[in-house]
Each structure stands twice: as structure tokens, then as C-alpha cells.
Design a protein around this motif. Structure first.
Motif, PDB file in Angstrom:
ATOM      1  N   SER A  52     -85.694  38.417  95.576  1.00 43.92           N
ATOM      2  CA  SER A  52     -85.606  36.732  95.613  1.00 43.92           C
ATOM      3  C   SER A  52     -84.476  36.279  96.457  1.00 43.92           C
ATOM      4  CB  SER A  52     -85.119  36.287  94.069  1.00 43.92           C
ATOM      5  OG  SER A  52     -85.007  34.812  94.087  1.00 43.92           O
ATOM      6  N   VAL A  65     -82.600  34.677  87.769  1.00 48.90           N
ATOM      7  CA  VAL A  65     -82.275  35.867  86.985  1.00 48.90           C
ATOM      8  C   VAL A  65     -81.410  35.689  85.900  1.00 48.90           C
ATOM      9  CG1 VAL A  65     -80.879  37.918  87.591  1.00 48.90           C
ATOM     10  CG2 VAL A  65     -82.236  36.934  89.531  1.00 48.90           C
ATOM     11  N   ARG A  69     -82.825  36.942  82.173  1.00 51.91           N
ATOM     12  CA  ARG A  69     -82.193  37.938  81.177  1.00 51.91           C
ATOM     13  C   ARG A  69     -82.048  37.068  79.716  1.00 51.91           C
ATOM     14  NH1 ARG A  69     -83.518  41.918  84.370  1.00 51.91           N
ATOM     15  NH2 ARG A  69     -82.049  42.465  85.817  1.00 51.91           N
ATOM     16  N   VAL A  79     -83.699  43.539  89.942  1.00 47.52           N
ATOM     17  CA  VAL A  79     -83.767  42.547  90.681  1.00 47.52           C
ATOM     18  C   VAL A  79     -82.946  42.654  92.088  1.00 47.52           C
ATOM     19  CG1 VAL A  79     -83.269  39.970  91.185  1.00 47.52           C
ATOM     20  CG2 VAL A  79     -84.032  40.618  88.648  1.00 47.52           C
ATOM     21  N   VAL A  99     -78.339  41.719  88.817  1.00 48.72           N
ATOM     22  CA  VAL A  99     -79.033  42.118  90.232  1.00 48.72           C
ATOM     23  C   VAL A  99     -78.582  43.565  90.501  1.00 48.72           C
ATOM     24  CG1 VAL A  99     -78.914  41.443  92.596  1.00 48.72           C
ATOM     25  CG2 VAL A  99     -78.893  39.450  90.863  1.00 48.72           C
TER      26      VAL A  99
END
Length: 121
Positions: A52, A65, A69, A79, A99
Motif C-alpha cells: 500500500s 493498516v 489490525r 503489510v 507493517v
């Protein structure tokens, strides 16, 4: 094979990344922003990797993100951010959200391919 979701508001970047991954045998979906990305992830639990951008309209990548989560309680999807952002504060926020990697644009697919394949399993 696990699916990959490419989220970027730029048609050119989205097409480049998705096309490269498809040419290397991966199953890829795309989304135009974080809001669209969340909807696609909710609709398809087979997605194992999200690539992303950070800066997008409607919902930025880091907020997406965080919602993956928290709101979806999804800790299994990996991610990777693909962005022009490289500030330590942004990276810290990304790490806090889970991430796994940070790729600074432009996308160099060959250099990232093996790592992305591992994260998509």
C-alpha cells in the motif's frame, strides 16, 4: 496461492506493481485507496499480503493498516508500504501498526520479489 492486494491511488503505480506481480505468477487484486482496500480485504479472507501507498484520498495507507489490525482484528495479513514517504515518524507509526516492510518508490520489482513472495505465503 495466497492473494496480494495492491492499494494505491495512482493508476500507473497500481498497474505497474500488479502487472509485475501477475507476470511472476501471483494472484493480485487492486484497490484505489485505503477505504476500498479495507472493503476488498473484508470480502476476501484469502488475501495474505497488502502492498500500500501511504498518501491517498479518502483513507491513507497507515490508517487502513491500523483499521485492519483494530476494526478487523486481522493480524495474519502482512503489510508492506510502497511510498515516497521516508520520515522516521511515518515508519515508526507503520511499525506500531504491524507493517513488515517499507519500500520507497519507484517500485523495483526484481529487488523486492523474493521478500514479497515470502510475505504472501
Amino acid at each position: 496461492m495466497a492473494k496480494i492486494l495492491v492499494v494505491d491511488d495512482s493508476n500507473a503505480v497500481r498497474d505497474e506493481v500488479a502487472g509485475f506481480l501477475r507476470a511472476n505468477g501471483m494472484d493480485v487484486q487492486t484497490a484505489v485507496d485505503g477505504k476500498d482496500g479495507l472493503a476488498r480485504l473484508k470480502a476476501d479472507p484469502a488475501i495474505r499480503l497488502i502492498i500500500s501507498d501511504v498518501n491517498m484520498p479518502n483513507m491513507d495507507g497507515l490508517t487502513m493498516v491500523e483499521k485492519v489490525r483494530s476494526d478487523l482484528a486481522n493480524r495474519s495479513v502482512n503489510v508492506v508500504m510502497l511510498t515516497t514517504e521516508s520520515s522516521p515518524a511515518m515508519k515508526d507509526r507503520g511499525r506500531a501498526a504491524g507493517v513488515k516492510g517499507w519500500i520507497v518508490k519507484p517500485f523495483k520489482g526484481a529487488a523486492a520479489l523474493e521478500g514479497l513472495k515470502k510475505l504472501a505465503q
